[in-house]
Every structure is written in structure tokens, then in C-alpha cells.
Motif scaffolding. Structure first.
Motif, short mmCIF file in Angstrom:
data_model
loop_
_atom_site.label_atom_id
_atom_site.label_comp_id
_atom_site.label_asym_id
_atom_site.label_seq_id
_atom_site.Cartn_x
_atom_site.Cartn_y
_atom_site.Cartn_z
N LEU A 179 0.84 -1.20 0.00
CA LEU A 179 0.00 0.00 0.00
C LEU A 179 0.87 1.25 0.00
CD1 LEU A 179 -2.72 1.51 0.30
CD2 LEU A 179 -2.52 1.18 2.77
N CYS A 180 0.73 2.08 -1.04
CA CYS A 180 1.45 3.35 -1.14
C CYS A 180 0.44 4.47 -0.97
CB CYS A 180 2.14 3.47 -2.50
SG CYS A 180 3.27 2.13 -2.89
N LEU A 181 0.61 5.28 0.06
CA LEU A 181 -0.40 6.28 0.42
C LEU A 181 0.28 7.56 0.89
CD1 LEU A 181 -3.54 6.68 0.85
CD2 LEU A 181 -3.10 6.04 3.23
N GLU A 182 -0.30 8.67 0.51
CA GLU A 182 0.21 9.97 0.93
C GLU A 182 0.10 10.17 2.45
OE1 GLU A 182 -0.55 14.15 -0.90
OE2 GLU A 182 -2.28 13.70 0.37
N SER A 183 1.16 10.71 3.04
CA SER A 183 1.14 11.19 4.43
C SER A 183 1.86 12.53 4.39
CB SER A 183 1.84 10.20 5.36
OG SER A 183 1.64 10.54 6.71
N ASN A 184 1.13 13.58 4.02
CA ASN A 184 1.74 14.83 3.57
C ASN A 184 2.17 15.76 4.68
OD1 ASN A 184 0.93 17.92 2.57
ND2 ASN A 184 2.24 16.78 1.15
N TYR A 185 1.31 15.99 5.68
CA TYR A 185 1.62 17.07 6.61
C TYR A 185 1.26 16.73 8.05
CZ TYR A 185 -3.42 18.17 6.57
OH TYR A 185 -4.79 18.09 6.68
N ASP A 186 1.91 17.44 8.94
CA ASP A 186 1.56 17.45 10.36
C ASP A 186 0.73 18.70 10.60
OD1 ASP A 186 2.10 16.76 13.36
OD2 ASP A 186 2.71 18.86 13.14
N GLN A 214 -4.73 11.35 9.16
CA GLN A 214 -5.67 10.85 8.15
C GLN A 214 -5.10 9.63 7.42
OE1 GLN A 214 -6.06 14.76 6.22
NE2 GLN A 214 -8.29 14.49 6.34
N ALA A 215 -3.80 9.68 7.13
CA ALA A 215 -3.16 8.54 6.47
C ALA A 215 -3.20 7.31 7.38
CB ALA A 215 -1.72 8.89 6.11
N PHE A 216 -2.93 7.50 8.64
CA PHE A 216 -2.96 6.38 9.59
C PHE A 216 -4.36 5.79 9.68
CE2 PHE A 216 -3.63 4.82 13.95
CZ PHE A 216 -2.66 3.81 13.99
N ALA A 217 -5.38 6.66 9.74
CA ALA A 217 -6.75 6.16 9.81
C ALA A 217 -7.12 5.39 8.54
CB ALA A 217 -7.72 7.33 10.01
N ALA A 218 -6.64 5.86 7.39
CA ALA A 218 -6.92 5.16 6.13
C ALA A 218 -6.26 3.79 6.11
CB ALA A 218 -6.44 6.00 4.96
N VAL A 219 -5.01 3.73 6.55
CA VAL A 219 -4.32 2.44 6.61
C VAL A 219 -5.07 1.48 7.53
CG1 VAL A 219 -2.20 1.27 7.34
CG2 VAL A 219 -2.06 3.39 6.02
N ALA A 220 -5.53 1.98 8.68
CA ALA A 220 -6.27 1.15 9.62
C ALA A 220 -7.56 0.62 8.98
CB ALA A 220 -6.59 1.94 10.89
N ALA A 221 -8.27 1.48 8.25
CA ALA A 221 -9.51 1.06 7.61
C ALA A 221 -9.25 0.02 6.53
CB ALA A 221 -10.22 2.28 7.02
N ILE A 222 -8.19 0.20 5.76
CA ILE A 222 -7.85 -0.76 4.71
C ILE A 222 -7.41 -2.09 5.32
CG2 ILE A 222 -6.20 -1.23 2.84
CD1 ILE A 222 -6.31 1.88 2.30
N VAL A 252 3.07 8.85 14.90
CA VAL A 252 1.66 8.53 14.63
C VAL A 252 1.49 7.05 14.34
CG1 VAL A 252 -0.24 8.88 13.00
CG2 VAL A 252 1.06 10.85 13.84
N PHE A 253 2.34 6.49 13.48
CA PHE A 253 2.18 5.10 13.07
C PHE A 253 2.64 4.11 14.13
CE2 PHE A 253 1.22 7.08 9.13
CZ PHE A 253 0.48 6.14 8.41
N ALA A 254 3.40 4.59 15.11
CA ALA A 254 3.82 3.71 16.20
C ALA A 254 2.64 3.32 17.08
CB ALA A 254 4.89 4.39 17.04
N ALA A 255 1.51 3.99 16.93
CA ALA A 255 0.33 3.66 17.73
C ALA A 255 -0.24 2.28 17.39
CB ALA A 255 -0.74 4.73 17.54
N GLU A 256 0.17 1.73 16.25
CA GLU A 256 -0.30 0.40 15.87
C GLU A 256 0.88 -0.57 15.84
OE1 GLU A 256 -1.63 -2.63 15.57
OE2 GLU A 256 -3.39 -1.35 15.25
#
Length: 293
Positions: A179-186, A214-222, A252-256
Motif C-alpha cells: 500500500l502506497c499512500l500519501e502522508s503529507n503534513y503534520d 488521516q493517512a494512519f486512519a486510512a491504513v487502519a480502515a484498509i 503517529v504510526f507507532a500507535a499500531e
């Protein structure tokens, strides 16, 4: 001799240019061409590939950081096809020399929900995403390394330059291996930045870019829709040099914990390694997509 496993190399990703190479036995498909042909050739060479291997370019949209005008002549010379959403045809026609691409029969358009072949061994499905005026395209690629084997396929999802994640994109990318997904800004760095307020408003809007959260939430949903341990690898694209930082994304991604060791951060100035992932068995993937639908 076994056929080579499909693999993906992000040649660079950021506001200065975006391009990724999907390599199969039949050649290379570029996802966006946001670096000049010369710069792309140099990065491909670093990765052990060559510009003459490029057989097609799949464009998300025609902003300059995703498609450089110099590629018009390069594609004609390579006899490589350009794939774009039919909504982007007007933007393509405005590029200098684009008539040569049309005259050579190298332009192929598509609409969302119309699967199509790109090159032998690669098929794509797409969905249209909201970004600025014309939108952008999210892709799901099926890349095979043994056409006679039903199970021998890797699925790659690719989405960048989108202000929010619609249900259609989650459904499209459910079950992908990579999965390649944008994670653009803080968000905090954006509001504190010295950029003009209208730029920040645009980026923070539903037609702008995705934040790390938003990117993290999208990854979680996918992931929730995918099952089977997919996606096996998550590649994060288009990091803002002014309004983001690798430590912000990692936090952010360390939460999972399940994503530990699976996340790759891309960079504007350098390419990634070739990324290879084991494919989910086709029968399991088909069952999951039917359940998702």
C-alpha cells in the motif's frame, strides 16, 4: 528459471517530484513521471534498471510534480503508452507537443471502475479522488510474474494528492499486498508555518492533502477490510518538507504495533530500495473482496 517477482521502487516523492517504478518481466510501468526523463533515467540506473525498460506511464494527475512536460517527447521516443483519466484529457492537450502522443496512438484514457491492461502482466483498477479542480486518480495494480499461475500476483495500491479518503478508495485498496499512500503534513507544523494562509487552507481542506493522522486512519480502515495480514508493507508518500518530519510520521504510526517493521518512508531526494512482498493467495483475496463488496 523462475520469473522475477514483481517489485516496486519509489524513485522519489514530494512537492518537487513524484514517481514510482513497478517492474515485471515485460518491463517497467511508471506511476507518475514527476522528474525529468534524465533524472528518472539516473535514478533507475541507480536501481539497476534503465529508461528503455519503461513501457507505460500511469498518471495520477498533471500537476508538474507528477508529470513533467519533457516526458511528452520521451514517451514518443520510447513508444511507451500514457494512461490517464478521461477527466484529465484537457490538461494533457495543453502540454506542448502533446499532439504527437495522440498522433502516435500512445494515449489511453479510462474511467473509474473500468479495469484495463497496462502492459503484459499488469492490470489496473482506478477510482477518482478529490484534489483541487480536476481531481486525481487512485490506482490498484495487479502485477503477475507467472501468467499461467492464478496465485502468482502481487496487488499494489497507490494514492496521493487527496484531501480525504472516500469509501470508494478503501474498497478499492482492500486486500492489497503493498500500500502506497500519501502522508503529507503534520497539522501543528502546518498551522505554525510561514506559508501563505491560502496555501494552508487549501492543503487542510477536503480537496488538499492527507495529514499523518488521516493517512494512519486510512491504513487502519484498509487493514480492517483486508485480513490475511495485508497490507504486508505500507509506503508513505509526498511528505511535505516544510510541514512534516519523519519523526512526526513515525510517532503517529507507532500507535499500531502490528505495523512495526512494515512502514517505509519515502524521500524527495533519493529513491527507495526495490520493495518485494509475498502475495496473498488469490482465493483468500477473492473471498475478502466479495465480503467487502
Amino acid at each position: 528459471m523462475p520469473l522475477p517477482r514483481p517489485s516496486l521502487c519509489v524513485l522519489g516523492s514530494g512537492s518537487g517530484g513524484n514517481s514510482a517504478a513497478l517492474r515485471v518481466e515485460a518491463g517497467v510501468v511508471l506511476i507518475d513521471a514527476g522528474f525529468s526523463p534524465r533524472a528518472t533515467a539516473a535514478r533507475l540506473a541507480q536501481a539497476g534498471s534503465d529508461l528503455c525498460e519503461v513501457k507505460a506511464v500511469c498518471v495520477t494527475h498533471f500537476d508538474r510534480d507528477h508529470f513533467r512536460p519533457g516526458w511528452v517527447a520521451a514517451l514518443v521516443g520510447l513508444r511507451a503508452r500514457l494512461f490517464c483519466h478521461r477527466w484529465h484529457l484537457d490538461e494533457l492537450r495543453r502540454l506542448r507537443g502533446a499532439n504527437r502522443l495522440f498522433a502516435a496512438g500512445l494515449v489511453q484514457t479510462f474511467s473509474e471502475n473500468e479495469p484495463f491492461g497496462v502492459i503484459p502482466g499488469v492490470r489496473a483498477e482506478t477510482t477518482r479522488l478529490q484534489h483541487d479542480r480536476q481531481g486525481t486518480t487512485g490506482y490498484r495494480f495487479e502485477a503477475r510474474w507467472a501468467a499461467s499461475l492464478r496465485h502468482a500476483a502481487v496487488h499494489v495500491g497507490y494514492a496521493t494528492d487527496l484531501g480525504h479518503v472516500p469509501e470508494a478508495l478503501i474498497a478499492l485498496l482492500a486486500g492489497v499486498d503493498l500500500l502506497c499512500l500519501e502522508s503529507n503534513y503534520d497539522a501543528g507544523m502546518t498551522t505554525r508555518s510561514s506559508r501563505p494562509s491560502f496555501v494552508n487552507r487549501r492543503n487542510l481542506s477536503d480537496s488538499g492533502h492527507l495529514s499523518n493522522e488521516q493517512a494512519f486512519a486510512a491504513v487502519a480502515a484498509i487493514r480492517e477490510r483486508s485480513g490475511g495480514g495485508n497490507p504486508r508493507r505500507v509506503v508513505l508518500l509526498h511528505r511535505s518538507s516544510q510541514c512534516n518530519h519523519p519523526t512526526k510520521i513515525r510517532r503517529v504510526f507507532a500507535a499500531e504495533p502490528a505495523l512495526r517493521g512494515r512502514v517505509t518512508l519515502t524521500d524527495q531526494r533519493r529513491r527507495s530500495a526495490w520493495l518485494k512482498v509475498p502475495a496473498m493467495r488469490a482465493v483468500v483475496r477473492d473471498q475478502l473482496r466479495l465480503a467487502s463488496a
